[in-house]
Design a protein around this motif. Sequence first.
Motif, PDB file in Angstrom:
ATOM      1  N   LEU A  60       0.785  -1.208  -0.049  1.00 55.35           N
ATOM      2  CA  LEU A  60      -0.082  -0.187  -0.140  1.00 55.35           C
ATOM      3  C   LEU A  60       0.820   1.233  -0.035  1.00 55.35           C
ATOM      4  O   LEU A  60       0.610   2.177  -0.667  1.00 55.35           O
ATOM      5  CB  LEU A  60      -1.136  -0.100   1.281  1.00 55.35           C
ATOM      6  N   ARG A  63       3.095   1.365  -3.496  1.00 54.19           N
ATOM      7  CA  ARG A  63       2.153   1.975  -4.616  1.00 54.19           C
ATOM      8  C   ARG A  63       1.789   3.470  -4.368  1.00 54.19           C
ATOM      9  O   ARG A  63       1.668   4.018  -5.334  1.00 54.19           O
ATOM     10  CB  ARG A  63       0.855   1.000  -4.359  1.00 54.19           C
ATOM     11  N   ASN A 147     -13.729   7.089 -11.186  1.00 51.29           N
ATOM     12  CA  ASN A 147     -12.615   6.486 -10.301  1.00 51.29           C
ATOM     13  C   ASN A 147     -11.909   5.401 -11.269  1.00 51.29           C
ATOM     14  O   ASN A 147     -11.353   4.320 -10.844  1.00 51.29           O
ATOM     15  CB  ASN A 147     -13.154   5.573  -9.163  1.00 51.29           C
ATOM     16  N   ARG A 149      -8.819   3.708 -13.323  1.00 49.02           N
ATOM     17  CA  ARG A 149      -7.785   2.859 -12.864  1.00 49.02           C
ATOM     18  C   ARG A 149      -6.606   3.650 -13.305  1.00 49.02           C
ATOM     19  O   ARG A 149      -5.449   3.599 -12.547  1.00 49.02           O
ATOM     20  CB  ARG A 149      -7.658   1.516 -13.134  1.00 49.02           C
ATOM     21  N   VAL A 227      -9.557  11.291  -3.204  1.00 51.03           N
ATOM     22  CA  VAL A 227     -10.725  10.662  -2.651  1.00 51.03           C
ATOM     23  C   VAL A 227     -12.085  10.417  -3.431  1.00 51.03           C
ATOM     24  O   VAL A 227     -12.742   9.599  -2.994  1.00 51.03           O
ATOM     25  CB  VAL A 227     -10.742  11.126  -1.377  1.00 51.03           C
ATOM     26  N   THR A 232      -9.718   3.575  -7.030  1.00 50.81           N
ATOM     27  CA  THR A 232      -9.968   2.853  -5.783  1.00 50.81           C
ATOM     28  C   THR A 232      -9.010   1.803  -5.226  1.00 50.81           C
ATOM     29  O   THR A 232      -9.146   1.605  -4.272  1.00 50.81           O
ATOM     30  CB  THR A 232     -11.689   2.486  -5.575  1.00 50.81           C
ATOM     31  N   ASN A 233      -8.357   1.301  -6.332  1.00 51.94           N
ATOM     32  CA  ASN A 233      -7.344   0.126  -5.847  1.00 51.94           C
ATOM     33  C   ASN A 233      -5.833   0.844  -5.778  1.00 51.94           C
ATOM     34  O   ASN A 233      -4.899  -0.005  -5.606  1.00 51.94           O
ATOM     35  CB  ASN A 233      -7.144  -0.761  -7.342  1.00 51.94           C
ATOM     36  N   ARG A 234      -5.820   2.027  -5.519  1.00 52.43           N
ATOM     37  CA  ARG A 234      -4.597   2.633  -4.810  1.00 52.43           C
ATOM     38  C   ARG A 234      -4.830   3.957  -4.211  1.00 52.43           C
ATOM     39  O   ARG A 234      -5.866   4.875  -4.553  1.00 52.43           O
ATOM     40  CB  ARG A 234      -3.386   2.786  -5.910  1.00 52.43           C
ATOM     41  N   GLN A 235      -3.901   4.534  -3.399  1.00 55.10           N
ATOM     42  CA  GLN A 235      -4.088   5.480  -2.623  1.00 55.10           C
ATOM     43  C   GLN A 235      -2.912   6.716  -2.934  1.00 55.10           C
ATOM     44  O   GLN A 235      -1.812   6.162  -3.157  1.00 55.10           O
ATOM     45  CB  GLN A 235      -4.067   5.192  -1.157  1.00 55.10           C
TER      46      GLN A 235
END
Lengths: 284, 370
Positions: A60, A63, A147, A149, A227, A232-235
């Motif tokens: 997490l 990434r 959102n 990717r 946000v 939504t698969n990374r921050q």
Amino acid sequence: MTWRRCATVLLLLMPGLGLIVSLIGMVVYVAIAQSFGLYNLNGDSVFTVAHWAEMLDRKLYTRAVTYSIYIGVWSAILAVAFAYPLAIWLRKPFRGSIIIGAILKAPLLVQGLVAAFLFINVISYHGIFNQLMQAIGLWDEPRRLQNDRGAIGVLFLQTWKNMPFALLLLTGAVQAIPDDVLDAARDMGAGTFARFRKIIAPLSLSAMQAALVIIFIGAVADFSFQVIAGPTNRQSLAQLMVFVRQTSWHEAAVVGVTLMVIALAGSLLLAIAARLILKGPFSR
Amino acid sequence: MKTLLTSVTAFALSAGIAWADSPATDMSNMSWDDIVAQAQDEGQVTWYVWYFQDRFRPVVEAFEAEYGIDVIIPEGTGQGNSDKMLAEKGRETGDIDVLAWGLNDFDTIDVTALFQPLNMLPEDDGRVGELLGVDGKGHVLAYWGNQTGIAYDPAHVAQVDLPQTVEDIAAFWGEHPGKFGFNYEKGGSGPSFFQNIIRASTGIDLMDGEVSDERLAVAEAGFDVFTAQADDYVVTASNVDSITRLSDGELWMVPAWEDHLAGLQNSGEVRADIKFYIPEFGMYGGANGVAVPMNAPHPAAAAVFINWLTSADTQTLFNQTFGTAPMHAKADDSAALVSNAQRANQTPWGNQPFRGALEKAFIEQVILER
């Protein structure tokens, strides 16, 4: 310089420099100390590198680092790339140029969160964009654009929001280039792109560097666009900092310190890269 | 010199006021009437609650009218409010009179050290101080029952077809790809969903908070349900995002909070025909609680406010206004979104630190691999 004069200079600098050093310095110090286990809000403070080890071991975190750098670099490059042609176009006043300039700078007045929500409304499943694409027959059914990717939505928002700022800086720099210089280049056979690459860009390098650095720092620390419109698969690092703070202030401090280091190092690298490309060995 | 004297005087006066306002009042030996009288002298109570602030303000007007005590509800997030409480625990007088927080969140800190005992309140057996394994230890009382479940669009999913087991959920994903969404952050409904799917598919006891590699390995076997059909469901950005996209018609089923959905439906922000149920495989339920920090500036007013907030009448009012499960034995619960029979499917929140470790592993192995 006598000690008396030194003291006078220091005293005169204190209101500005002192405030910066004390306030920012304290925050940076506490963040670094917390990342090593000190200033524990919930228990005993113990110096340890365990929080760094924990975060460096998490996918997490790694990434988030690469993702934030990706957003920061591309936002800065795209904003400057879109701003340059506009700055050159608006270099000499023409009828309506003031109004056009004002309209182009309008995104500066729109708060980031508002912009992100407006954008989501437009691209949502049953939003205006999907309706338009179906109405003109390009799409048979709505597509999920929210959102995405590849973070195209976030890059769009960052560019939209930051391009006017880059334009503001570049317009002044481009306007300061004398007509004689550009006319001389044209007389010597330089085409449009050659004039940009060899005259305009090098002479407006400082403004470009300032735009790249300031936009990079803002975009690398992006929270609000990410946000709402981000994948939504990374921050992003700012998002991750808030996320891990729910369980550990120390791990949040690790992310915060990382963010500061990336902002500092990334800014330097971007500024150096721009200089090397436009004035260094890569400029020929 | 005159300015200096004025400044010093102002500072001394403000310090004096702050001193007089200090909370060092022992109410355990005071009668309730004396506490109410002191509360009215204090004149105000500041309630830090992280949601529905704009909807609570009109509701607490009834308290203000009854006791003549102003209720101030500042804006703030749950994390921000709890951080503030922790950050100012060393101050002699803090800013928070009453702190609202998830009952299971209170369970992560030493409530006896940070909050005042609530033994000054009048005897009332109907109040809830312990729920689903979380004990407020006499320092925390529940005021807001909440339940996670699945909200669905009845235009697309019939009641008889509602998925009730892990296999049903997997089948729904396969038959209707892209129509089920859940969040993993910014709200607990999504985490409740994926954790209970993992519990139901592996049999792991989430009430056991112990973290070990063996236990994580057992739980991680449940990740297969999600990785095998990663393209068939949508990961949303938050609780709100899930409900918004359900109401918009993009998604057909999303995990949600019962009270959150009911509140949005009551205010007209979400379609009124959206339904809610608790699947048979079970989803987390619990409550939000309130407590008075040790350094509350208006401790008597805080006690009177908590007495009102946790009373049967107020809990009935909350059920009718917000659709919450009442946290008082004598309150009326007829306005809730789910029947009492379905509440049997409620499961208690998994215990820490295992729940956190499970979330961490889920994000690393499922969310980041999508």
